[in-house]
Design a protein around this motif. Structure first.
Motif, PDB file in Angstrom:
ATOM      1  N   ARG A  49       7.241 -24.036   1.572  1.00  0.00           N
ATOM      2  CA  ARG A  49       8.675 -23.804   1.046  1.00  0.00           C
ATOM      3  C   ARG A  49       8.643 -23.624  -0.259  1.00  0.00           C
ATOM      4  O   ARG A  49       9.100 -22.335  -0.740  1.00  0.00           O
ATOM      5  N   GLU A  50       8.065 -24.339  -1.222  1.00  0.00           N
ATOM      6  CA  GLU A  50       8.237 -24.429  -2.717  1.00  0.00           C
ATOM      7  C   GLU A  50       7.409 -23.006  -3.122  1.00  0.00           C
ATOM      8  O   GLU A  50       7.922 -22.313  -3.970  1.00  0.00           O
ATOM      9  N   ASP A  51       6.488 -22.610  -2.412  1.00  0.00           N
ATOM     10  CA  ASP A  51       5.520 -21.577  -2.799  1.00  0.00           C
ATOM     11  C   ASP A  51       6.282 -20.340  -2.494  1.00  0.00           C
ATOM     12  O   ASP A  51       5.876 -19.071  -3.140  1.00  0.00           O
ATOM     13  N   ALA A  52       7.063 -20.198  -1.438  1.00  0.00           N
ATOM     14  CA  ALA A  52       7.745 -18.906  -0.852  1.00  0.00           C
ATOM     15  C   ALA A  52       8.668 -18.721  -1.869  1.00  0.00           C
ATOM     16  O   ALA A  52       9.002 -17.407  -2.325  1.00  0.00           O
ATOM     17  N   ILE A  53       9.484 -19.799  -2.190  1.00  0.00           N
ATOM     18  CA  ILE A  53      10.540 -19.733  -3.458  1.00  0.00           C
ATOM     19  C   ILE A  53       9.892 -18.837  -4.721  1.00  0.00           C
ATOM     20  O   ILE A  53      10.323 -17.845  -5.117  1.00  0.00           O
ATOM     21  N   ALA A  54       8.768 -19.518  -4.878  1.00  0.00           N
ATOM     22  CA  ALA A  54       8.043 -18.908  -6.342  1.00  0.00           C
ATOM     23  C   ALA A  54       7.618 -17.510  -6.178  1.00  0.00           C
ATOM     24  O   ALA A  54       7.753 -16.674  -7.015  1.00  0.00           O
ATOM     25  N   GLU A  55       7.233 -17.204  -5.027  1.00  0.00           N
ATOM     26  CA  GLU A  55       6.572 -15.890  -4.656  1.00  0.00           C
ATOM     27  C   GLU A  55       7.860 -14.861  -4.724  1.00  0.00           C
ATOM     28  O   GLU A  55       7.850 -13.676  -5.261  1.00  0.00           O
ATOM     29  N   LEU A  56       8.670 -15.120  -3.955  1.00  0.00           N
ATOM     30  CA  LEU A  56      10.198 -14.420  -4.128  1.00  0.00           C
ATOM     31  C   LEU A  56      10.973 -14.518  -5.712  1.00  0.00           C
ATOM     32  O   LEU A  56      11.307 -13.219  -6.039  1.00  0.00           O
ATOM     33  N   SER A  89      18.535 -22.179  -1.686  1.00  0.00           N
ATOM     34  CA  SER A  89      19.538 -22.663  -0.714  1.00  0.00           C
ATOM     35  C   SER A  89      19.063 -21.977   0.693  1.00  0.00           C
ATOM     36  O   SER A  89      19.739 -22.493   1.879  1.00  0.00           O
ATOM     37  N   LEU A  90      18.092 -21.096   0.771  1.00  0.00           N
ATOM     38  CA  LEU A  90      17.743 -20.558   1.854  1.00  0.00           C
ATOM     39  C   LEU A  90      16.817 -21.309   2.916  1.00  0.00           C
ATOM     40  O   LEU A  90      16.189 -22.388   2.412  1.00  0.00           O
ATOM     41  N   SER A  91      16.728 -20.930   4.349  1.00  0.00           N
ATOM     42  CA  SER A  91      16.176 -21.833   5.304  1.00  0.00           C
ATOM     43  C   SER A  91      14.724 -21.347   5.062  1.00  0.00           C
ATOM     44  O   SER A  91      14.488 -20.209   4.423  1.00  0.00           O
ATOM     45  N   GLU A  92      13.576 -21.990   5.611  1.00  0.00           N
ATOM     46  CA  GLU A  92      12.343 -21.221   5.386  1.00  0.00           C
ATOM     47  C   GLU A  92      12.036 -20.227   6.256  1.00  0.00           C
ATOM     48  O   GLU A  92      11.416 -19.154   5.762  1.00  0.00           O
ATOM     49  N   ALA A  93      13.095 -20.037   7.388  1.00  0.00           N
ATOM     50  CA  ALA A  93      12.817 -18.770   8.111  1.00  0.00           C
ATOM     51  C   ALA A  93      13.408 -17.735   7.147  1.00  0.00           C
ATOM     52  O   ALA A  93      12.833 -16.620   7.470  1.00  0.00           O
ATOM     53  N   ASP A  94      14.468 -17.760   6.628  1.00  0.00           N
ATOM     54  CA  ASP A  94      15.079 -16.751   6.011  1.00  0.00           C
ATOM     55  C   ASP A  94      14.117 -16.387   4.565  1.00  0.00           C
ATOM     56  O   ASP A  94      13.773 -15.034   4.336  1.00  0.00           O
ATOM     57  N   LEU A  95      13.523 -17.384   4.069  1.00  0.00           N
ATOM     58  CA  LEU A  95      12.569 -17.092   2.966  1.00  0.00           C
ATOM     59  C   LEU A  95      11.450 -16.414   3.485  1.00  0.00           C
ATOM     60  O   LEU A  95      11.069 -15.335   2.750  1.00  0.00           O
ATOM     61  N   ARG A  96      10.799 -16.748   4.614  1.00  0.00           N
ATOM     62  CA  ARG A  96       9.631 -16.052   5.251  1.00  0.00           C
ATOM     63  C   ARG A  96      10.093 -14.699   5.611  1.00  0.00           C
ATOM     64  O   ARG A  96       9.045 -13.574   5.206  1.00  0.00           O
ATOM     65  N   ALA A  97      11.253 -14.412   6.210  1.00  0.00           N
ATOM     66  CA  ALA A  97      11.788 -12.988   6.367  1.00  0.00           C
ATOM     67  C   ALA A  97      11.697 -12.103   5.127  1.00  0.00           C
ATOM     68  O   ALA A  97      11.468 -10.907   5.353  1.00  0.00           O
ATOM     69  N   ARG A  98      12.410 -12.752   4.216  1.00  0.00           N
ATOM     70  CA  ARG A  98      12.265 -11.811   2.853  1.00  0.00           C
ATOM     71  C   ARG A  98      10.700 -11.544   2.259  1.00  0.00           C
ATOM     72  O   ARG A  98      10.765 -10.660   1.512  1.00  0.00           O
ATOM     73  N   LEU A  99       9.747 -12.247   2.831  1.00  0.00           N
ATOM     74  CA  LEU A  99       8.341 -12.023   2.273  1.00  0.00           C
ATOM     75  C   LEU A  99       7.798 -11.142   3.453  1.00  0.00           C
ATOM     76  O   LEU A  99       6.573 -10.851   3.116  1.00  0.00           O
ATOM     77  N   ALA A 147       6.122  -0.297  -1.931  1.00  0.00           N
ATOM     78  CA  ALA A 147       5.386  -1.060  -0.787  1.00  0.00           C
ATOM     79  C   ALA A 147       5.131  -2.346  -0.551  1.00  0.00           C
ATOM     80  O   ALA A 147       4.762  -3.083   0.306  1.00  0.00           O
ATOM     81  N   VAL A 148       5.657  -3.182  -1.588  1.00  0.00           N
ATOM     82  CA  VAL A 148       5.510  -4.534  -1.764  1.00  0.00           C
ATOM     83  C   VAL A 148       7.229  -5.083  -1.743  1.00  0.00           C
ATOM     84  O   VAL A 148       7.485  -6.180  -2.232  1.00  0.00           O
ATOM     85  N   ALA A 149       8.193  -4.132  -1.774  1.00  0.00           N
ATOM     86  CA  ALA A 149       9.394  -4.530  -1.736  1.00  0.00           C
ATOM     87  C   ALA A 149       9.798  -5.620  -0.875  1.00  0.00           C
ATOM     88  O   ALA A 149       9.513  -5.515   0.469  1.00  0.00           O
ATOM     89  N   GLN A 150      10.718  -6.651  -1.336  1.00  0.00           N
ATOM     90  CA  GLN A 150      11.423  -7.441  -0.224  1.00  0.00           C
ATOM     91  C   GLN A 150      12.165  -6.641   0.940  1.00  0.00           C
ATOM     92  O   GLN A 150      12.978  -5.486   0.746  1.00  0.00           O
ATOM     93  N   GLN A 151      12.399  -7.248   2.044  1.00  0.00           N
ATOM     94  CA  GLN A 151      12.821  -6.746   3.041  1.00  0.00           C
ATOM     95  C   GLN A 151      14.112  -7.576   3.355  1.00  0.00           C
ATOM     96  O   GLN A 151      14.396  -8.597   2.974  1.00  0.00           O
ATOM     97  N   GLY A 185       7.694  -7.757   3.901  1.00  0.00           N
ATOM     98  CA  GLY A 185       7.359  -6.604   3.362  1.00  0.00           C
ATOM     99  C   GLY A 185       6.083  -6.820   2.512  1.00  0.00           C
ATOM    100  O   GLY A 185       5.052  -6.061   2.595  1.00  0.00           O
ATOM    101  N   PHE A 186       6.100  -8.061   1.784  1.00  0.00           N
ATOM    102  CA  PHE A 186       5.023  -8.297   0.882  1.00  0.00           C
ATOM    103  C   PHE A 186       3.868  -8.778   1.842  1.00  0.00           C
ATOM    104  O   PHE A 186       2.646  -8.312   1.491  1.00  0.00           O
ATOM    105  N   GLY A 187       4.141  -9.413   2.797  1.00  0.00           N
ATOM    106  CA  GLY A 187       2.922  -9.998   3.833  1.00  0.00           C
ATOM    107  C   GLY A 187       2.240  -8.659   4.303  1.00  0.00           C
ATOM    108  O   GLY A 187       1.006  -8.571   4.526  1.00  0.00           O
ATOM    109  N   SER A 188       3.088  -7.825   4.606  1.00  0.00           N
ATOM    110  CA  SER A 188       2.550  -6.341   5.288  1.00  0.00           C
ATOM    111  C   SER A 188       1.626  -5.715   4.336  1.00  0.00           C
ATOM    112  O   SER A 188       0.505  -5.047   4.778  1.00  0.00           O
ATOM    113  N   HIS A 189       1.981  -5.648   3.158  1.00  0.00           N
ATOM    114  CA  HIS A 189       1.176  -4.920   2.033  1.00  0.00           C
ATOM    115  C   HIS A 189       0.056  -5.650   2.014  1.00  0.00           C
ATOM    116  O   HIS A 189      -0.986  -5.038   1.693  1.00  0.00           O
TER     117      HIS A 189
END
Length: 383
Positions: free
Chosen positions: A357-364, A312-322, A379-383, A324-328
């Protein structure tokens, strides 16, 4: 259920089992199984697509009797080669009740990446799959069932990076599921076969320990193998017959038996050996065990609710939640992550923005599972 496998699986049982050395010829070994068992395996594979006949009781009994009574070591149980490649066999045990395993594997609201994290990047049941409507008939059935219960599906699946080549692939799978009885025990069969070859192999990498389920995916064709970075590889064929059977009537343990065939390489050559397939099966069972035997495994409804929330999340929200993972990931540079293809997607925390989008959902979803089971470092926790 994304997939396929929750076994989808099977397993979902389709992982990249590609090879380490190029110029090795395809293994040509005669099978070591009784003719009636080979016939039963061929029948199940032929019956996997929708519209095919349901497997008969004699086919199921022949195969179940063989795995239940066989005393030979797994390396001596060698299925014949098929158009899908060389074959391998593996036996293992899972310390969970079969009903619990079936519930997680068959519920279409549970993504395959949540159950098979080390083998599946993501998967999804395609529209029109009977399983989307009748999975509950198997999940809620009386154990053991009075007669075989059958459902099928067509799923899209994408693998995690291969442990040797780093390649990852996407493909479709015809899937057949059967719940049946054998001498007072309940058995669950998952059969899969690829109707077409996979997409070309793209370069990915395992970050740290494979048990951490942390992977990086790039859009670049090729492999991470020395002198073979140029190779455009494919999975030319894959098939599996996976059996999950109660160790005893009503047991809290499940005996698992896997028959698997795979054919992969480049320019039509097959470089997959039995040892590669066996290693892939062990990787699959290891990830499944991590999930299913965890005392902190979230209930089916909780995983389904999380999947629904993420969708249900927008692409912007999905990426925002990642973020911390991206920084790691940006801080990782061990080979092959120090290469150009990987730095292009990792530097400056850019990785979340490279995901569909589908890959971001799977990663989360994988991060959620790790968090719930207590294996996600801060260190890899979601933000």
């Amino acid at each position: 259920m994304p997939i396929a496998v929750p076994f989808r699986p099977l397993f979902a049982l389709l992982f990249a089992v590609l090879l380490a050395l190029p110029a090795q010829a395809e293994e040509k070994k005669e099978g070591a199984l009784p003719p009636d068992v080979e016939t039963a395996l061929s029948t199940l594979l032929a019956d996997a697509p929708q519209g095919k006949p349901d497997p008969g009781a004699s086919t199921l009994d022949t195969l179940l009797r063989f795995v239940a009574t066989n005393t030979k070591p797994a390396k001596s149980v060698r299925p014949e080669s098929r158009p899908q490649g060389s074959g391998a066999y593996l036996k293992d045990t899972l310390n969970v009740p079969l009903r619990k395993l079936v519930a997680y594997m068959l519920d279409p609201s549970v993504p395959g990446e949540a159950i098979y994290p080390s083998a599946v990047r993501r998967n999804a049941w395609l529209p029109g799959s009977p399983l989307l409507k009748n999975a509950s008939g198997l999940i809620d059935a009386t154990f053991p069932p009075a007669a075989p219960l059958v459902t099928r599906g067509l799923e899209y699946e994408e693998t995690t990076p291969d442990t040797s080549s780093g390649c990852y692939y996407s493909y479709k799978l015809n899937r057949l599921f059967v719940l049946t009885a054998y001498e007072g025990r309940t058995a669950f069969l998952s059969v899969s076969i690829m109707p077409l070859q996979s997409s070309v192999g793209l370069r990915g990498a395992i970050v740290g320990d494979d048990k951490d389920w942390t992977y990086v995916y790039t859009p670049e064709k090729g492999t991470n193998l020395a002198m073979l970075g140029w190779a455009e590889t494919y999975l030319y064929g894959s098939a599996s017959v996976s059996i999950f059977m109660e160790s005893a009537p009503g047991s809290n343990k499940v005996d698992m038996y896997f028959f698997k065939w795979a054919k992969a390489g480049w320019k039509g050559s097959n470089v997959v050996k039995t040892s590669h397939i066996t290693a892939g099966l062990k990787r699959f069972t290891s990830g499944l065990r991590q999930v299913m035997e965890s005392p902190k495994l979230p209930p089916v409804k909780a995983i389904a609710a999380k999947a629904s929330e993420l969708k249900s999340l927008s692409e912007a929200d999905l990426r925002a939640r990642l973020n911390g993972f991206g920084s790691h990931l940006a801080k990782q540079n061990a080979d092959p992550l120090d290469g150009k293809a990987f730095r292009a997607v990792l530097d400056n925390g850019a990785y979340p923005a490279t995901l569909k989008r589908e890959d971001a959902i799977a990663e989360l979803m994988k991060l959620y599972m790790r968090q719930q089971m207590g294996t996600l470092p801060a260190a890899v926790a979601q933000q």
